[in-house]
Design a protein around this motif. Structure first.
Motif, PDB file in Angstrom:
ATOM      1  N   PRO A  51      -3.865  -0.606  -4.621  1.00  9.83           N
ATOM      2  CA  PRO A  51      -3.858   0.155  -3.169  1.00  9.83           C
ATOM      3  C   PRO A  51      -5.071   0.068  -2.668  1.00  9.83           C
ATOM      4  CG  PRO A  51      -3.505   1.824  -4.808  1.00  9.83           C
ATOM      5  CD  PRO A  51      -3.451   0.464  -5.630  1.00  9.83           C
TER       6      PRO A  51
ATOM      7  N   ASP B 149       0.868  -1.248  -0.004  1.00  8.85           N
ATOM      8  CA  ASP B 149      -0.014  -0.150  -0.248  1.00  8.85           C
ATOM      9  C   ASP B 149       0.898   1.292   0.030  1.00  8.85           C
ATOM     10  OD1 ASP B 149      -2.313   1.456   0.015  1.00  8.85           O
ATOM     11  OD2 ASP B 149      -3.102   0.625   1.935  1.00  8.85           O
ATOM     12  N   TRP B 150       0.295   2.304   0.061  1.00  8.29           N
ATOM     13  CA  TRP B 150       1.093   3.574   0.040  1.00  8.29           C
ATOM     14  C   TRP B 150       1.896   3.713   1.114  1.00  8.29           C
ATOM     15  CZ3 TRP B 150       0.659   6.434  -4.473  1.00  8.29           C
ATOM     16  CH2 TRP B 150      -0.769   6.209  -5.192  1.00  8.29           C
TER      17      TRP B 150
ATOM     18  N   SER C  85      -7.263   4.745  -3.996  1.00 12.14           N
ATOM     19  CA  SER C  85      -7.061   5.499  -5.116  1.00 12.14           C
ATOM     20  C   SER C  85      -7.737   6.484  -5.722  1.00 12.14           C
ATOM     21  CB  SER C  85      -6.581   4.547  -6.184  1.00 12.14           C
ATOM     22  OG  SER C  85      -5.545   5.043  -7.057  1.00 12.14           O
TER      23      SER C  85
END
Length: 344
Positions: A245, A141-142, A248
């Motif tokens: 992710p 993920d981010w 988004s």
């Protein structure tokens, strides 16, 4: 379609390319040429679409149409039109870049988005993460993009529309996760500053960043258009994995006839028909085939549904108050990007 060959054919120095003839139809007495000025990752999409439209237009009118293309970072492409590039149509990465054509010289009317369905966005996309085979860094993920052991490849939001979508997607993720109940912007700014601290090079456009990641073997993760990510995965197979992710942004590339140019050149009728054809069943099918999400065709949506993961998407309007505000807050001179990015 040979994607790998196209990557080699368009090195970074040429990602802002000049116009290339993409349909080589015979020259008859009645013929017309259009120039489509677009952003980086639409090359393959418009190669096929141009051929389909030329065939359709010939059958309908008897007129031969040749479509030339120009590709580069979306912001840079908008500037090229403003500076005199003779575009008949602009198919840019975001409405904000198209708006600039009105603001800087009145090339298009202010209400240009009302002229075609779905706010003049015939297809949509989003932003995903591309990692190397087997995901050796365990990127999910981010959050992982700010780890000190992760190098991130993303283009420059000063010149690339895709980069702006990337930037805003990361910003909103951090604002929601770390900003508390009031969604503190300072937490998001700190997060994005750390992310860009992990970026070794900023290419001017999305395709340039893809080349840097895939061919120059730089970075651990590529922040990319969804269509670009799946095209890369399709071409190179097991070398890359696509990571969706947790959240988004809904990216809606926009299309517009460039009024000043088509009226000067006498190409309005064919230019308008060219963009309208993007909304037909054939146009929507070609968009889905090239990993864009069809905007209006239920048939194409159903046909290509399995290739797109279900994502939690937010819009530019809901999260940032639209492109005008987002551009002023984040991408104008001395706005957030200039404040957080330290030139390498």
């Amino acid at each position: 379609m040979n994607f790998r060959r196209d990557f080699i054919k368009f090195p970074l120095a040429a990602t802002f390319a000049g116009a290339l003839a993409l349909t080589a139809l015979p020259s008859f007495a009645q013929s017309v040429t259009l120039l489509n000025v677009s952003y980086d990752p639409t090359r393959e999409l418009y190669v096929e679409f141009n051929q389909a439209f030329a065939k359709h237009w010939k059958a309908k009118t008897g007129q031969d149409v040749t479509i030339k293309q120009s590709h580069g970072g979306s912001g840079k492409q908008a500037r090229s039109i403003i500076d005199g590039l003779d575009a008949d149509v602009a198919t840019l990465a975001l409405a904000g870049d198209t708006d600039a054509l009105h603001t800087n010289g009145g090339w298009i009317p202010k209400d240009w988005q009302k002229r075609l369905p779905h706010n003049s966005s015939p297809y949509s996309s989003t932003i995903v993460l591309v990692v190397r085979q087997g995901n050796p860094k365990g990127i999910k993920d981010w959050d992982d993009l700010v780890r000190p052991d992760v190098k991130v490849i993303t283009p420059n939001p000063k010149t690339s529309g895709g980069a702006r979508w990337n930037y805003l997607a990361a910003w909103e993720f951090a604002k929601r996760k770390y900003g508390g109940p009031n969604r503190d912007e300072s937490k998001a700014k700190d997060f994005v500053a750390k992310l860009y601290g992990n970026v070794p090079v900023l290419d001017t456009g999305a395709r340039g960043s893809t080349i840097t990641f895939a061919q120059r073997n730089q970075g651990d993760v590529l922040v990319a258009w969804e269509n670009e990510a799946y095209l890369l995965e399709k071409e190179f197979g097991a070398k890359f994995d696509v990571i969706a992710p947790s959240i988004s942004i809904l990216a809606e590339p926009a299309v517009a006839v460039v009024d000043k140019n088509v009226d000067k050149k006498g190409t309005r009728a064919v230019a308008e028909a060219y963009l309208q054809y993007l909304y037909t069943e054939e146009g929507q099918d070609i968009a889905g085939k090239h990993f864009y999400r069809p905007a209006v065709s239920d048939k194409a949506k159903a046909k290509y549904a399995k290739q797109f993961p279900k994502l939690n998407l937010f819009t530019i309007n809901d999260a940032f108050g639209g492109w005008d505000k987002a551009a002023k807050d984040h991408f104008a001179d001395n706005a957030s990007f200039d404040q957080i990015y330290t030139k390498k």
